[in-house]
Design a protein around this motif. Structure first.
Motif, PDB file in Angstrom:
ATOM      1  N   ASN A  41       1.031  -1.460   0.211  1.00  0.00           N
ATOM      2  CA  ASN A  41       0.228  -0.256   0.179  1.00  0.00           C
ATOM      3  C   ASN A  41       0.581   1.488  -0.509  1.00  0.00           C
ATOM      4  N   PHE A  42       1.136   2.237  -0.774  1.00  0.00           N
ATOM      5  CA  PHE A  42       1.017   3.019  -0.766  1.00  0.00           C
ATOM      6  C   PHE A  42       0.509   4.363   0.948  1.00  0.00           C
ATOM      7  N   ASP A  43       1.839   4.465   0.943  1.00  0.00           N
ATOM      8  CA  ASP A  43       1.996   5.101   2.202  1.00  0.00           C
ATOM      9  C   ASP A  43       1.168   7.412   2.228  1.00  0.00           C
ATOM     10  N   VAL A  44       1.621   7.371   1.144  1.00  0.00           N
ATOM     11  CA  VAL A  44       0.959   8.572   0.788  1.00  0.00           C
ATOM     12  C   VAL A  44      -0.505   8.581   0.514  1.00  0.00           C
ATOM     13  N   GLY A  45      -1.191   7.681   0.283  1.00  0.00           N
ATOM     14  CA  GLY A  45      -2.702   7.460   0.035  1.00  0.00           C
ATOM     15  C   GLY A  45      -2.865   7.166  -1.096  1.00  0.00           C
ATOM     16  N   ALA A  46      -3.612   7.697  -1.541  1.00  0.00           N
ATOM     17  CA  ALA A  46      -3.919   7.698  -3.083  1.00  0.00           C
ATOM     18  C   ALA A  46      -3.016   8.574  -4.453  1.00  0.00           C
ATOM     19  N   LEU A  47      -2.771   8.084  -5.085  1.00  0.00           N
ATOM     20  CA  LEU A  47      -2.354   8.871  -5.978  1.00  0.00           C
ATOM     21  C   LEU A  47      -3.078   8.987  -7.841  1.00  0.00           C
ATOM     22  N   ASN A  48      -2.743   9.499  -8.258  1.00  0.00           N
ATOM     23  CA  ASN A  48      -3.881   9.904  -9.365  1.00  0.00           C
ATOM     24  C   ASN A  48      -2.438   9.594 -10.341  1.00  0.00           C
ATOM     25  N   ILE A  49      -2.033   8.256 -10.650  1.00  0.00           N
ATOM     26  CA  ILE A  49      -0.705   8.124 -11.778  1.00  0.00           C
ATOM     27  C   ILE A  49      -1.052   7.605 -12.990  1.00  0.00           C
ATOM     28  N   ASN A  50      -0.444   8.419 -14.183  1.00  0.00           N
ATOM     29  CA  ASN A  50      -0.886   8.204 -15.341  1.00  0.00           C
ATOM     30  C   ASN A  50       0.942   7.821 -16.100  1.00  0.00           C
ATOM     31  N   HIS A  51       1.590   7.572 -15.859  1.00  0.00           N
ATOM     32  CA  HIS A  51       3.214   7.017 -15.935  1.00  0.00           C
ATOM     33  C   HIS A  51       3.227   6.405 -15.246  1.00  0.00           C
ATOM     34  N   ALA A  52       4.206   5.069 -15.383  1.00  0.00           N
ATOM     35  CA  ALA A  52       4.643   4.116 -14.616  1.00  0.00           C
ATOM     36  C   ALA A  52       5.915   3.784 -15.971  1.00  0.00           C
ATOM     37  N   LYS A  53       7.467   2.776 -14.983  1.00  0.00           N
ATOM     38  CA  LYS A  53       8.190   2.952 -15.554  1.00  0.00           C
ATOM     39  C   LYS A  53       8.805   1.353 -14.570  1.00  0.00           C
TER      40      LYS A  53
END
Length: 96
Positions: A41-53
């Motif tokens: 789980n991300f510690d920062v809560g939800a992320l609006n992700i649009n790019h991954a490598k």
């Protein structure tokens, strides 16, 4: 086999996978490991992700991004590469 050759062989087998994600407001997270991650789980809560490598390793060649904590509701899956996609709200991931 010489000791130095054994060390090089082991080092190449134990290479780390690396997952980097970017949000639509340029937040950047970098995760890595030498074994399967399990659900994280991300510690920062939800992320609006649009790019991954993703860079694969001997232990992990696939990553998954999930909408909810505890790897519930798969939103994206892929292998090694650099990917841009429509924004997805992500709260957890796996690398395996």
């Amino acid at each position: 086999m010489k000791a130095s050759a054994s060390i090089l062989l082991f080092a190449s087998l134990a290479s780390a996978w690396r997952l980097e994600v970017w949000s639509n407001n340029n937040e950047h997270l970098n995760m890595h490991g030498t074994t399967n991650s399990g659900c994280v789980n991300f510690d920062v809560g939800a992320l609006n992700i649009n790019h991954a490598k993703f860079t694969k390793s001997s232990f992990a060649d696939t990553f998954e991004l999930y909408q909810n904590r505890n790897c519930d509701t798969l939103k994206y899956r892929n292998g090694e590469g650099d990917f841009t996609f429509n924004v997805k709200t992500i709260r957890s991931y796996k690398a395996y």
